[in-house]
Design a protein around this motif. Structure first.
Motif, PDB file in Angstrom:
ATOM      1  N   MET A 178      20.670  -5.267  24.464  1.00 38.01           N
ATOM      2  CA  MET A 178      19.357  -5.451  23.862  1.00 38.01           C
ATOM      3  C   MET A 178      18.986  -4.147  23.176  1.00 38.01           C
ATOM      4  N   SER A 179      18.559  -4.271  21.928  1.00 36.79           N
ATOM      5  CA  SER A 179      18.215  -3.109  21.117  1.00 36.79           C
ATOM      6  C   SER A 179      16.698  -2.970  21.071  1.00 36.79           C
ATOM      7  N   PHE A 180      16.208  -1.794  21.418  1.00 39.62           N
ATOM      8  CA  PHE A 180      14.762  -1.570  21.478  1.00 39.62           C
ATOM      9  C   PHE A 180      14.196  -1.004  20.174  1.00 39.62           C
ATOM     10  N   PHE A 181      14.830   0.047  19.661  1.00 38.89           N
ATOM     11  CA  PHE A 181      14.282   0.749  18.493  1.00 38.89           C
ATOM     12  C   PHE A 181      15.399   1.136  17.535  1.00 38.89           C
ATOM     13  N   GLY A 182      15.050   1.169  16.254  1.00 39.56           N
ATOM     14  CA  GLY A 182      15.968   1.671  15.232  1.00 39.56           C
ATOM     15  C   GLY A 182      16.825   0.644  14.560  1.00 39.56           C
ATOM     16  N   GLY A 183      16.714  -0.628  14.939  1.00 42.36           N
ATOM     17  CA  GLY A 183      17.512  -1.664  14.293  1.00 42.36           C
ATOM     18  C   GLY A 183      17.278  -1.681  12.791  1.00 42.36           C
ATOM     19  N   GLY A 184      18.355  -1.768  12.028  1.00 49.20           N
ATOM     20  CA  GLY A 184      18.264  -1.711  10.571  1.00 49.20           C
ATOM     21  C   GLY A 184      18.693  -0.360  10.047  1.00 49.20           C
TER      22      GLY A 184
END
Length: 332
Positions: free
Chosen positions: A10-16
């Motif tokens: 699970m990715s919390f921050f910074g996706g993209g």
């Protein structure tokens, strides 16, 4: 026979910001964790009693005599890449595919790990991550970032930094009690909708230039979130940052969210969730919320039509959990 176990992330921050088109110019970073839901890849050499030489079992069954005839692009290209022949491969998972948890990349990493083990070779975490990225982004020509393959291979709660030279994986050092508190305050719900993330990533890739300001702000939130995790400040700020990064992410492309997802999100906030986000590229899959313990029953009640999925953070990446050596002579 080889069985590999590979966690989902699970990715919390910074996706993209993990898209090469962005981080090669501006740098990038994500904070993500793997957790205790897995995919399992079982590989063995196929006995020679059949009129086909390769059998694959995933959402469908394929039996072929030529690798070129395999329909599943990742399996076909991975077998070519590592010169695999005459195998039986089966795939199982704890959670559905196309759900925002990096399932396709976990499968790619686990499959490559199994192929190397079947050949009697060792591949370290970085090699598996790099080859899974090459497999999905180059050989299969799928759009997207590169964080999922790294998270599935390395495992754990990490900050992954990207630049023109590549990437580094840095564990986020959190006090054990604080990490447990965070785990207990996160709630995961399945929306019931699945989607192909690459379809959304194509538009996101096109928008990297026009949405640069939002992506730079999302990148800055990685620093803010890491400070919250590693300090003694109010942990609820993590939930507020999740809410903020979700609102930024919704502006990257119209395909990230839907009216139905927005309605569910608002229900959770009204019931007491401090913040949350849709995991992965968007469009469906799993919603993650940060909720104080005393308000979790109300949130569960408000989202009673969705499946609640309890979970625990996982520290290990992909691994071989069963290995039975066998002799193998190629067919003549």
């Amino acid at each position: 026979m080889i069985i590999t176990q590979t966690p989902f992330r699970m990715s919390f921050f910074g996706g993209g910001t993990d898209f090469p088109g962005f981080y090669q110019e501006h740098g990038g970073a994500v904070i993500s964790t793997t957790f205790d839901k897995y995919c399992y890849v079982n590989v063995r050499h196929l006995p020679r009693f059949f009129d086909y030489s390769t059998e694959l079992s995933y959402a469908k069954t394929e039996r072929v005599t030529r690798i070129e005839d395999i329909e599943h692009p990742a399996i076909r290209e991975a077998m070519k890449l590592l010169d695999m022949h005459e195998i039986r491969l089966t795939y199982e998972a704890d959670l559905p595919a196309r759900s925002g948890l990096g399932t396709s990349s976990s499968f790619a990493v686990g499959m490559l790990n199994a192929f190397y083990a079947l050949k009697g070779k060792y591949a370290d975490k970085r090699k598996l991550a790099d080859e899974a990225i090459y497999l999905e982004r180059v050989l299969c020509n799928e759009s997207g970032g590169v964080q999922d393959q790294i998270a599935a291979s390395f495992g754990g709660f990490n900050r992954i930094n990207f630049d023109a030279e590549g990437y580094t994986v840095n564990p986020v050092i959190i006090a054990p009690q604080r990490k447990e508190d965070l785990n207990r305050k996160l709630m995961l719900f399945f929306t019931g909708f699945s989607r192909f993330s690459s379809d959304i990533q194509v538009e996101a890739t096109r928008n990297l230039k026009s949405k640069q300001a939002q992506l730079l702000e999302m990148l800055s939130l990685v620093d803010d979130a890491e400070k919250v995790l590693t300090s003694q400040c109010d942990l609820n700020e993590f939930g507020r940052l999740l809410d903020y990064t979700w609102k930024l992410k919704r502006g990257i492309t119209s395909k990230v969210s839907t009216d139905s997802i927005d309605a569910v999100y608002e229900k959770a906030i009204e019931a007491g969730a401090i913040g949350g986000k849709l995991l992965g590229a968007g469009g469906g899959g799993f919603l993650l919320f940060y909720v104080e313990m005393e308000k979790q029953d109300k949130v569960r009640e408000a989202l009673e039509k969705l499946l609640y999925v309890p979970f625990e953070f996982e520290t290990a990446g992909t691994r071989v959990i069963h290995y039975t050596p066998e002799s193998y002579e190629p067919r003549k």
